[in-house]
Design an enzyme around this catalytic site. Structure first.
Site, mmCIF file in Angstrom:
data_model
loop_
_atom_site.group_PDB
_atom_site.id
_atom_site.type_symbol
_atom_site.label_atom_id
_atom_site.label_comp_id
_atom_site.label_asym_id
_atom_site.label_seq_id
_atom_site.Cartn_x
_atom_site.Cartn_y
_atom_site.Cartn_z
ATOM 1 N N LYS A 13 0.823 -1.210 0.000
ATOM 2 C CA LYS A 13 0.000 0.000 0.000
ATOM 3 C C LYS A 13 0.865 1.272 0.000
ATOM 4 O O LYS A 13 2.059 1.221 0.324
ATOM 5 C CB LYS A 13 -0.943 -0.036 1.206
ATOM 6 C CG LYS A 13 -2.002 -1.143 1.124
ATOM 7 C CD LYS A 13 -2.934 -1.073 2.324
ATOM 8 C CE LYS A 13 -4.047 -2.099 2.222
ATOM 9 N NZ LYS A 13 -4.951 -2.045 3.397
ATOM 10 N N TYR A 53 -12.538 -2.205 -3.540
ATOM 11 C CA TYR A 53 -13.123 -2.199 -2.190
ATOM 12 C C TYR A 53 -14.654 -2.142 -2.204
ATOM 13 O O TYR A 53 -15.261 -1.656 -1.249
ATOM 14 C CB TYR A 53 -12.519 -1.051 -1.385
ATOM 15 C CG TYR A 53 -11.091 -1.324 -0.938
ATOM 16 C CD1 TYR A 53 -10.786 -2.429 -0.129
ATOM 17 C CD2 TYR A 53 -10.035 -0.498 -1.329
ATOM 18 C CE1 TYR A 53 -9.476 -2.694 0.278
ATOM 19 C CE2 TYR A 53 -8.718 -0.759 -0.921
ATOM 20 C CZ TYR A 53 -8.450 -1.857 -0.113
ATOM 21 O OH TYR A 53 -7.166 -2.119 0.296
ATOM 22 N N PHE A 61 -15.409 3.655 7.340
ATOM 23 C CA PHE A 61 -14.011 3.894 6.955
ATOM 24 C C PHE A 61 -13.800 3.934 5.441
ATOM 25 O O PHE A 61 -12.683 4.150 4.973
ATOM 26 C CB PHE A 61 -13.096 2.841 7.591
ATOM 27 C CG PHE A 61 -13.372 1.418 7.163
ATOM 28 C CD1 PHE A 61 -12.823 0.904 5.995
ATOM 29 C CD2 PHE A 61 -14.174 0.581 7.937
ATOM 30 C CE1 PHE A 61 -13.057 -0.411 5.594
ATOM 31 C CE2 PHE A 61 -14.420 -0.738 7.551
ATOM 32 C CZ PHE A 61 -13.862 -1.233 6.376
ATOM 33 N N ARG A 89 -2.421 -14.251 4.179
ATOM 34 C CA ARG A 89 -3.214 -13.548 5.198
ATOM 35 C C ARG A 89 -2.520 -13.638 6.565
ATOM 36 O O ARG A 89 -2.453 -12.668 7.305
ATOM 37 C CB ARG A 89 -4.625 -14.150 5.297
ATOM 38 C CG ARG A 89 -5.494 -13.945 4.079
ATOM 39 C CD ARG A 89 -5.959 -12.531 3.894
ATOM 40 N NE ARG A 89 -6.864 -12.091 4.937
ATOM 41 C CZ ARG A 89 -7.463 -10.898 4.943
ATOM 42 N NH1 ARG A 89 -7.237 -10.027 3.957
ATOM 43 N NH2 ARG A 89 -8.248 -10.551 5.920
ATOM 44 N N THR A 95 -5.842 -7.171 10.519
ATOM 45 C CA THR A 95 -6.099 -5.879 9.881
ATOM 46 C C THR A 95 -5.600 -4.716 10.743
ATOM 47 O O THR A 95 -4.983 -3.781 10.232
ATOM 48 C CB THR A 95 -7.621 -5.714 9.631
ATOM 49 O OG1 THR A 95 -8.075 -6.865 8.922
ATOM 50 C CG2 THR A 95 -7.914 -4.465 8.829
ATOM 51 N N ARG A 106 2.245 -6.518 9.020
ATOM 52 C CA ARG A 106 1.571 -5.429 9.736
ATOM 53 C C ARG A 106 2.073 -5.309 11.164
ATOM 54 O O ARG A 106 2.179 -4.215 11.702
ATOM 55 C CB ARG A 106 0.059 -5.654 9.692
ATOM 56 C CG ARG A 106 -0.530 -5.425 8.299
ATOM 57 C CD ARG A 106 -1.930 -5.984 8.177
ATOM 58 N NE ARG A 106 -2.603 -5.581 6.962
ATOM 59 C CZ ARG A 106 -3.781 -6.076 6.570
ATOM 60 N NH1 ARG A 106 -4.375 -7.001 7.304
ATOM 61 N NH2 ARG A 106 -4.338 -5.661 5.452
ATOM 62 N N ASN A 116 -2.089 0.199 6.915
ATOM 63 C CA ASN A 116 -1.541 -1.072 7.390
ATOM 64 C C ASN A 116 -0.670 -1.802 6.371
ATOM 65 O O ASN A 116 -0.485 -3.011 6.444
ATOM 66 C CB ASN A 116 -2.663 -1.964 7.943
ATOM 67 C CG ASN A 116 -3.725 -2.251 6.892
ATOM 68 O OD1 ASN A 116 -3.572 -1.855 5.738
ATOM 69 N ND2 ASN A 116 -4.777 -2.952 7.273
ATOM 70 N N HIS A 119 -2.023 -5.387 1.392
ATOM 71 C CA HIS A 119 -3.313 -6.010 1.122
ATOM 72 C C HIS A 119 -3.084 -7.422 0.616
ATOM 73 O O HIS A 119 -2.147 -7.660 -0.142
ATOM 74 C CB HIS A 119 -4.078 -5.225 0.041
ATOM 75 C CG HIS A 119 -5.256 -5.989 -0.501
ATOM 76 N ND1 HIS A 119 -6.485 -5.968 0.117
ATOM 77 C CD2 HIS A 119 -5.373 -6.852 -1.551
ATOM 78 C CE1 HIS A 119 -7.305 -6.770 -0.541
ATOM 79 N NE2 HIS A 119 -6.652 -7.323 -1.555
ATOM 80 N N GLU A 130 -9.654 -10.013 -7.821
ATOM 81 C CA GLU A 130 -8.655 -8.955 -7.669
ATOM 82 C C GLU A 130 -7.522 -9.104 -8.683
ATOM 83 O O GLU A 130 -7.051 -8.106 -9.238
ATOM 84 C CB GLU A 130 -8.129 -8.954 -6.226
ATOM 85 C CG GLU A 130 -9.209 -8.505 -5.241
ATOM 86 C CD GLU A 130 -8.869 -8.749 -3.778
ATOM 87 O OE1 GLU A 130 -7.751 -9.211 -3.481
ATOM 88 O OE2 GLU A 130 -9.741 -8.482 -2.921
HETATM 89 P P1 IDP Z 1 -8.087 -6.626 5.346
HETATM 90 O O1 IDP Z 1 -7.226 -5.646 4.555
HETATM 91 O O2 IDP Z 1 -7.341 -7.197 6.510
HETATM 92 O O3 IDP Z 1 -8.742 -7.670 4.470
HETATM 93 P P2 IDP Z 1 -10.680 -5.291 5.449
HETATM 94 O O4 IDP Z 1 -11.677 -5.442 6.528
HETATM 95 O O5 IDP Z 1 -10.960 -5.923 4.125
HETATM 96 O O6 IDP Z 1 -9.277 -5.759 6.022
HETATM 97 O O7 IDP Z 1 -10.476 -3.727 5.238
HETATM 98 C C1 IDP Z 1 -9.806 -3.224 4.095
HETATM 99 C C2 IDP Z 1 -8.876 -2.128 4.534
HETATM 100 O O8 IDP Z 1 -9.637 -1.016 5.031
HETATM 101 C C3 IDP Z 1 -7.951 -2.491 5.698
HETATM 102 O O9 IDP Z 1 -6.790 -3.180 5.277
HETATM 103 C C4 IDP Z 1 -7.613 -1.122 6.260
HETATM 104 O O10 IDP Z 1 -6.649 -0.442 5.442
HETATM 105 C C5 IDP Z 1 -8.945 -0.401 6.101
HETATM 106 N N1 IDP Z 1 -9.797 -0.520 7.288
HETATM 107 C C6 IDP Z 1 -10.519 -1.585 7.695
HETATM 108 N N2 IDP Z 1 -11.204 -1.333 8.818
HETATM 109 C C7 IDP Z 1 -10.930 -0.064 9.136
HETATM 110 C C8 IDP Z 1 -11.333 0.787 10.213
HETATM 111 O O11 IDP Z 1 -12.107 0.422 11.108
HETATM 112 N N3 IDP Z 1 -10.804 2.054 10.208
HETATM 113 C C9 IDP Z 1 -9.964 2.502 9.246
HETATM 114 N N4 IDP Z 1 -9.562 1.734 8.220
HETATM 115 C C10 IDP Z 1 -10.029 0.466 8.165
HETATM 116 MG MG MG Z 2 -10.152 -7.444 2.956
#
Ligand code: IDP
Ligand code: MG
Length: 157
Positions: A13, A53, A61, A89, A95, A106, A116, A119, A130
Protein backbone atom coordinates in the site's frame (compact mmCIF):
# COMPACT_ATOMS: atom_id res chain seq x y z
CA UNK A 1 4.19 -30.76 -7.33
CA UNK A 2 2.53 -28.61 -4.70
CA UNK A 3 -0.66 -30.23 -3.45
CA UNK A 4 -2.75 -27.07 -3.15
CA UNK A 5 -1.10 -24.42 -5.27
CA UNK A 6 -3.03 -21.15 -5.17
CA UNK A 7 -2.68 -17.71 -6.70
CA UNK A 8 -3.38 -14.63 -4.64
CA UNK A 9 -3.33 -10.88 -5.14
CA UNK A 10 -1.08 -8.81 -2.89
CA UNK A 11 -0.53 -5.05 -2.87
CA UNK A 12 2.08 -3.03 -1.02
CA UNK A 13 0.00 0.00 0.00
CA UNK A 14 1.01 3.67 -0.47
CA UNK A 15 2.15 4.09 3.17
CA UNK A 16 4.73 1.34 2.78
CA UNK A 17 5.85 2.57 -0.65
CA UNK A 18 6.40 6.09 0.76
CA UNK A 19 8.23 4.73 3.79
CA UNK A 20 10.72 2.86 1.61
CA UNK A 21 9.55 -0.61 2.61
CA UNK A 22 9.01 -2.13 -0.85
CA UNK A 23 12.27 -4.04 -0.79
CA UNK A 24 11.88 -5.31 2.75
CA UNK A 25 8.35 -6.56 2.17
CA UNK A 26 9.28 -8.28 -1.10
CA UNK A 27 12.31 -9.73 0.66
CA UNK A 28 10.03 -11.40 3.22
CA UNK A 29 7.80 -12.75 0.45
CA UNK A 30 10.83 -14.17 -1.36
CA UNK A 31 12.32 -15.54 1.87
CA UNK A 32 9.10 -17.46 2.48
CA UNK A 33 9.43 -18.87 -1.03
CA UNK A 34 6.25 -17.61 -2.62
CA UNK A 35 6.58 -17.35 -6.37
CA UNK A 36 6.06 -13.82 -7.67
CA UNK A 37 4.37 -14.36 -11.03
CA UNK A 38 3.36 -10.74 -11.75
CA UNK A 39 4.44 -7.38 -10.37
CA UNK A 40 3.94 -3.72 -11.23
CA UNK A 41 3.80 -0.24 -9.70
CA UNK A 42 0.66 1.72 -10.43
CA UNK A 43 -1.40 4.63 -9.22
CA UNK A 44 -4.88 3.44 -8.26
CA UNK A 45 -7.62 5.83 -9.40
CA UNK A 46 -11.02 6.24 -7.76
CA UNK A 47 -12.69 3.91 -10.24
CA UNK A 48 -10.28 1.06 -9.56
CA UNK A 49 -10.41 1.73 -5.80
CA UNK A 50 -14.21 1.50 -5.88
CA UNK A 51 -14.03 -1.84 -7.68
CA UNK A 52 -11.34 -3.21 -5.40
CA UNK A 53 -13.12 -2.20 -2.19
CA UNK A 54 -16.72 -2.65 -3.40
CA UNK A 55 -17.51 -4.86 -0.37
CA UNK A 56 -16.79 -1.91 1.95
CA UNK A 57 -19.02 0.72 0.29
CA UNK A 58 -21.14 2.41 2.95
CA UNK A 59 -18.88 1.51 5.89
CA UNK A 60 -17.64 4.41 8.01
CA UNK A 61 -14.01 3.89 6.96
CA UNK A 62 -14.74 3.57 3.21
CA UNK A 63 -14.12 7.19 2.10
CA UNK A 64 -10.89 7.37 4.07
CA UNK A 65 -9.76 4.05 2.67
CA UNK A 66 -10.30 5.23 -0.92
CA UNK A 67 -8.48 8.50 -0.16
CA UNK A 68 -5.57 6.52 1.23
CA UNK A 69 -5.31 3.85 -1.48
CA UNK A 70 -5.37 6.56 -4.20
CA UNK A 71 -2.85 8.78 -2.37
CA UNK A 72 0.25 7.34 -4.01
CA UNK A 73 1.47 4.37 -5.99
CA UNK A 74 1.06 0.79 -4.91
CA UNK A 75 3.02 -2.33 -5.84
CA UNK A 76 0.59 -4.90 -7.21
CA UNK A 77 1.63 -8.53 -7.28
CA UNK A 78 0.34 -11.97 -8.02
CA UNK A 79 1.87 -14.62 -5.78
CA UNK A 80 1.68 -18.35 -6.20
CA UNK A 81 2.37 -21.06 -3.68
CA UNK A 82 1.11 -23.80 -1.39
CA UNK A 83 -2.09 -22.55 0.30
CA UNK A 84 -0.94 -19.07 -0.70
CA UNK A 85 -4.25 -17.32 0.05
CA UNK A 86 -4.48 -18.22 3.74
CA UNK A 87 -0.69 -18.27 4.00
CA UNK A 88 -0.38 -14.65 2.89
CA UNK A 89 -3.21 -13.55 5.20
CA UNK A 90 -1.29 -15.02 8.13
CA UNK A 91 1.94 -13.52 6.83
CA UNK A 92 0.29 -10.04 6.68
CA UNK A 93 -1.12 -10.22 10.19
CA UNK A 94 -4.47 -8.94 11.45
CA UNK A 95 -6.10 -5.88 9.88
CA UNK A 96 -5.39 -3.74 12.95
CA UNK A 97 -1.59 -3.62 13.25
CA UNK A 98 -1.93 -3.44 17.03
CA UNK A 99 -3.42 -6.93 16.99
CA UNK A 100 -1.08 -8.25 14.30
CA UNK A 101 1.47 -10.78 15.48
CA UNK A 102 5.07 -9.67 15.85
CA UNK A 103 6.89 -11.04 12.81
CA UNK A 104 3.97 -10.41 10.47
CA UNK A 105 4.19 -7.54 7.96
CA UNK A 106 1.57 -5.43 9.74
CA UNK A 107 2.90 -6.44 13.15
CA UNK A 108 6.38 -5.32 12.24
CA UNK A 109 5.79 -2.39 9.89
CA UNK A 110 2.50 -0.68 10.76
CA UNK A 111 0.78 1.08 13.65
CA UNK A 112 -2.55 2.41 12.40
CA UNK A 113 -5.55 0.44 11.09
CA UNK A 114 -6.02 2.29 7.80
CA UNK A 115 -2.31 2.60 7.02
CA UNK A 116 -1.54 -1.07 7.39
CA UNK A 117 1.03 -1.45 4.60
CA UNK A 118 -0.25 -4.50 2.73
CA UNK A 119 -3.31 -6.01 1.12
CA UNK A 120 -3.93 -9.69 0.43
CA UNK A 121 -6.97 -11.48 -1.00
CA UNK A 122 -9.14 -13.15 1.63
CA UNK A 123 -10.59 -16.06 -0.41
CA UNK A 124 -10.28 -17.91 -3.70
CA UNK A 125 -13.11 -15.81 -5.18
CA UNK A 126 -11.54 -12.53 -4.03
CA UNK A 127 -8.16 -13.63 -5.37
CA UNK A 128 -9.55 -14.36 -8.84
CA UNK A 129 -11.54 -11.13 -8.89
CA UNK A 130 -8.66 -8.96 -7.67
CA UNK A 131 -6.07 -10.54 -9.97
CA UNK A 132 -8.46 -9.79 -12.84
CA UNK A 133 -8.82 -6.16 -11.75
CA UNK A 134 -5.08 -5.50 -11.78
CA UNK A 135 -3.58 -7.89 -14.35
CA UNK A 136 -4.24 -9.23 -17.80
CA UNK A 137 -3.62 -12.96 -18.18
CA UNK A 138 -0.61 -12.29 -20.45
CA UNK A 139 1.07 -10.23 -17.67
CA UNK A 140 1.28 -13.31 -15.46
CA UNK A 141 4.59 -15.16 -15.87
CA UNK A 142 4.57 -18.56 -14.24
CA UNK A 143 6.55 -20.55 -16.80
CA UNK A 144 9.65 -20.76 -14.64
CA UNK A 145 10.70 -22.84 -11.67
CA UNK A 146 11.36 -21.68 -8.12
CA UNK A 147 13.97 -23.45 -6.00
CA UNK A 148 11.21 -25.15 -4.01
CA UNK A 149 9.57 -26.42 -7.20
CA UNK A 150 12.96 -27.70 -8.39
CA UNK A 151 13.65 -29.47 -5.08
CA UNK A 152 10.22 -31.07 -5.11
CA UNK A 153 10.57 -32.19 -8.74
CA UNK A 154 13.95 -33.77 -8.03
CA UNK A 155 12.61 -35.64 -5.00
CA UNK A 156 9.41 -36.89 -6.56
CA UNK A 157 9.20 -40.57 -7.39
P1 IDP B 1 -8.09 -6.63 5.35
O1 IDP B 1 -7.23 -5.65 4.56
O2 IDP B 1 -7.34 -7.20 6.51
O3 IDP B 1 -8.74 -7.67 4.47
P2 IDP B 1 -10.68 -5.29 5.45
O4 IDP B 1 -11.68 -5.44 6.53
O5 IDP B 1 -10.96 -5.92 4.13
O6 IDP B 1 -9.28 -5.76 6.02
O7 IDP B 1 -10.48 -3.73 5.24
C1 IDP B 1 -9.81 -3.22 4.09
C2 IDP B 1 -8.88 -2.13 4.53
O8 IDP B 1 -9.64 -1.02 5.03
C3 IDP B 1 -7.95 -2.49 5.70
O9 IDP B 1 -6.79 -3.18 5.28
C4 IDP B 1 -7.61 -1.12 6.26
O10 IDP B 1 -6.65 -0.44 5.44
C5 IDP B 1 -8.95 -0.40 6.10
N1 IDP B 1 -9.80 -0.52 7.29
C6 IDP B 1 -10.52 -1.58 7.70
N2 IDP B 1 -11.20 -1.33 8.82
C7 IDP B 1 -10.93 -0.06 9.14
C8 IDP B 1 -11.33 0.79 10.21
O11 IDP B 1 -12.11 0.42 11.11
N3 IDP B 1 -10.80 2.05 10.21
C9 IDP B 1 -9.96 2.50 9.25
N4 IDP B 1 -9.56 1.73 8.22
C10 IDP B 1 -10.03 0.47 8.16
MG1 MG C 1 -10.15 -7.44 2.96
Amino acid sequence: MLTNEERTFVAIKPDAVKRGLIGRIIRKIEDKGYKIVALKMLQVDEELAAKHYAEHVGKPFYEGLVRFITSGPIIAMVLQGENAISGIRKFMGKTDPNDAEVGSIRGDFAQVMRYNSIHGSDSKESAEREIGLYFKEEEICDGWETMLEMIMRECEE
